[in-house]
Design an enzyme around this catalytic site. Structure first.
Site, PDB file in Angstrom:
ATOM      1  N   GLY A 259       0.835  -1.301   0.057  1.00 10.48           N
ATOM      2  CA  GLY A 259       0.192   0.007   0.053  1.00 10.48           C
ATOM      3  C   GLY A 259       0.970   1.126  -0.066  1.00 10.48           C
ATOM      4  N   THR A 260       2.066   1.364   0.708  1.00 12.90           N
ATOM      5  CA  THR A 260       2.802   2.451   0.742  1.00 12.90           C
ATOM      6  C   THR A 260       3.349   2.818  -0.728  1.00 12.90           C
ATOM      7  OG1 THR A 260       3.455   1.820   3.077  1.00 12.90           O
ATOM      8  CG2 THR A 260       4.846   3.378   1.692  1.00 12.90           C
TER       9      THR A 260
ATOM     10  N   ASN B  77      -8.038   4.412   8.413  1.00  6.22           N
ATOM     11  CA  ASN B  77      -7.538   3.215   9.239  1.00  6.22           C
ATOM     12  C   ASN B  77      -7.567   3.343  10.891  1.00  6.22           C
ATOM     13  OD1 ASN B  77      -5.516   5.172   8.044  1.00  6.22           O
ATOM     14  ND2 ASN B  77      -3.944   3.974   9.390  1.00  6.22           N
TER      15      ASN B  77
ATOM     16  N   GLN C 229      -7.621  -0.012   3.480  1.00  5.24           N
ATOM     17  CA  GLN C 229      -8.611  -0.638   4.625  1.00  5.24           C
ATOM     18  C   GLN C 229     -10.155  -0.911   3.961  1.00  5.24           C
ATOM     19  OE1 GLN C 229      -7.611  -1.446   7.557  1.00  5.24           O
ATOM     20  NE2 GLN C 229      -5.679  -0.538   7.613  1.00  5.24           N
TER      21      GLN C 229
ATOM     22  N   SER D 182      -3.680  -3.190  -0.585  1.00  4.73           N
ATOM     23  CA  SER D 182      -2.656  -3.968  -0.118  1.00  4.73           C
ATOM     24  C   SER D 182      -2.720  -5.219   0.278  1.00  4.73           C
ATOM     25  CB  SER D 182      -2.084  -3.056   1.061  1.00  4.73           C
ATOM     26  OG  SER D 182      -0.968  -3.821   1.833  1.00  4.73           O
TER      27      SER D 182
ATOM     28  N   THR E 237      12.043  -6.830 -10.523  1.00  3.19           N
ATOM     29  CA  THR E 237      11.348  -8.154 -10.922  1.00  3.19           C
ATOM     30  C   THR E 237      10.121  -8.254 -10.105  1.00  3.19           C
ATOM     31  OG1 THR E 237      13.585  -8.773 -11.188  1.00  3.19           O
ATOM     32  CG2 THR E 237      11.886 -10.660 -10.774  1.00  3.19           C
TER      33      THR E 237
ATOM     34  N   CYS F  48       1.360   1.750  11.674  1.00  7.35           N
ATOM     35  CA  CYS F  48       2.330   2.388  11.042  1.00  7.35           C
ATOM     36  C   CYS F  48       3.081   3.551  11.657  1.00  7.35           C
ATOM     37  CB  CYS F  48       1.780   2.730   9.713  1.00  7.35           C
ATOM     38  SG  CYS F  48       0.694   1.654   8.870  1.00  7.35           S
TER      39      CYS F  48
END
Ligand code: PLP
Length: 380
Positions: free
Chosen positions: A69-70, A149, A177, A197, A235, A323
């Site tokens: 998500g970040t 969140n 979320q 995410s 990759t 976080c």
């Protein structure tokens, strides 16, 4: 242990691991390799992209896999803002996740952008009228999360997107979320970009995806071999992508029943806590909130001390955003909602998951009563 911290992370689902397993073992190829192993990996990646696109209601080419998500938020905010010829202004809210807030700060600090941080009301809501009032001809992006969140408030993203679309401003929403519990249809939402995410819905940590509407220009954040159509080099995490697609598909296929179940448990928890601890305050929107989210302040206690007391009773939850863990600052979300710092310090967040049971909720309510009393006795 009773785990009520699903907004922080969730365990890997067995079916997800099973779907991923071949690509972690025998089918270990690099999706960019031109031999059979590589082709098999590329096929799996393509199928995962199609599966996610079906749920988002977009084209497969509009889904970019990221490391979570970040990174999806960073790519959306920095990537769209930097590629836009419109100017150097971005709009967001004061309750976004740090991944959005810090990306905006980077644009301000290093790229000369002006950032408008919209305030929220006491329930954590921002309105389309507020957005309309601050959009300018040089606005390059508007980023408003689908659901918060920390307090679970759901934002009127579809309404806001109507306003941004009228002025041709790309709209991003952080749906990290919301994934698995709210409708992620990007046409219904009207957004140009949407982040998800994996580890919030039973896929592993380290995989996420960003929907980017076809014609929206984006400047890559990660430079290298040009994977993901040049939008995100590196990759590809084939097993992760397969896992994310599987988890999202599983969550979507049972969404209505799961949401109903979570809401019932959440309302029992909220009602039970408010009845047991009369001074407790529910934070966030009481009606329009994530189905598994119950967040409170316990005035006269300390959130950290209540958490410790709960953990001693076998209950794991959090004081807010995982976080921001390690920081003893009161939550920026609660402060933005107008909650005084000394009250914000008493925040405790319970986030329920598919494994949560009704009898566990009863046990948690009892434990919250004991824990808050024990902390009050110490603080007194
Ligand atoms: N956005 C929101 C709303 C979140 O809650 C989180 C994680 O808690 C993130 C973004 C970051 O996602 P990730 O942990 O995958 O980097």
């Amino acid at each position: 242990m009773i785990y009520l911290d699903s907004a922080a992370t969730t365990p890997l689902r067995r079916e997800v691991l099973e779907a991923m397993w071949p690509y972690l073992t025998g089918e270990f190829g690099n999706a960019s390799s031109h031999h059979t192993l590589g082709e098999s990996a590329a096929r799996a990646l393509a199928e995962a992209r199609v599966a996610i696109a079906e749920i988002l209601g977009c084209r497969a080419s509009e889904v970019t896999f990221t490391s979570g998500g970040t990174e999806a938020d960073n790519l959306a905010v920095k990537g769209i803002a930097l590629a836009s010829p419109r100017g150097r202004h971005v709009v967001t809210t004061s309750i976004e996740h740090e991944a959005v807030l810090e990306s905006c700060e980077y644009l301000r600090r290093q790229q000369g952008f002006e950032v408008t941080y919209l305030p929220v009301d006491g329930l954590g809501r921002v309105s389309a009228e507020q957005v309309k009032a601050v959009l300018r001809p040089d606005t390059t992006l508007c980023s408003v999360m689908l659901a918060n969140n920390e307090v679970g408030t759901i934002e009127p993203v579809a309404e806001i997107a109507q306003v941004t679309a009228f002025l041709g401003v790309p709209m991003h929403t952080d749906a990290v979320q919301a994934a698995g519990v709210l409708d992620l249809g990007v046409r219904m939402l009207g957004v140009e970009a949407l982040s998800i995410s994996g580890h919030k819905l039973g896929a592993p940590k380290g995989i996420g995806a960003l929907y980017l509407r076809g014609r929206v220009p984006v400047e890559p954040v990660m430079h290298g071999g040009g994977q993901e159509r040049g939008r995100r080099s590196g990759t590809e995490n084939v097993a992760g992508a397969v896992g994310l697609a599987k988890a999202l598909r599983l969550a979507e296929s049972s969404r209505a029943e799961r949401v109903e179940r979570l809401k019932k448990l959440r309302d029992a928890l909220i009602g039970g806590v408010l009845a047991t601890v009369p001074s407790a305050v529910l934070t966030g929107d009481p009606g329009n909130r994530l189905p598994g989210s119950a967040s409170f302040c316990f005035p006269g206690t300390s959130g950290e001390a209540v958490l410790l007391q709960l953990e001693q009773r076998g209950i794991v939850c959090s004081s807010g955003s995982a976080c921001a863990a390690g920081s003893d600052q009161p939550s920026h979300v609660l402060l933005a909602m107008g909650i005084a710092p000394e009250i914000a310090q008493t925040a405790v967040r319970f986030t329920l998951g598919d494994a949560t049971l009704a009898e566990q909720v009863e046990e948690v309510v009892r434990a919250v009563g004991e824990a808050s009393e024990a902390v009050r006795a110490i603080v007194r």
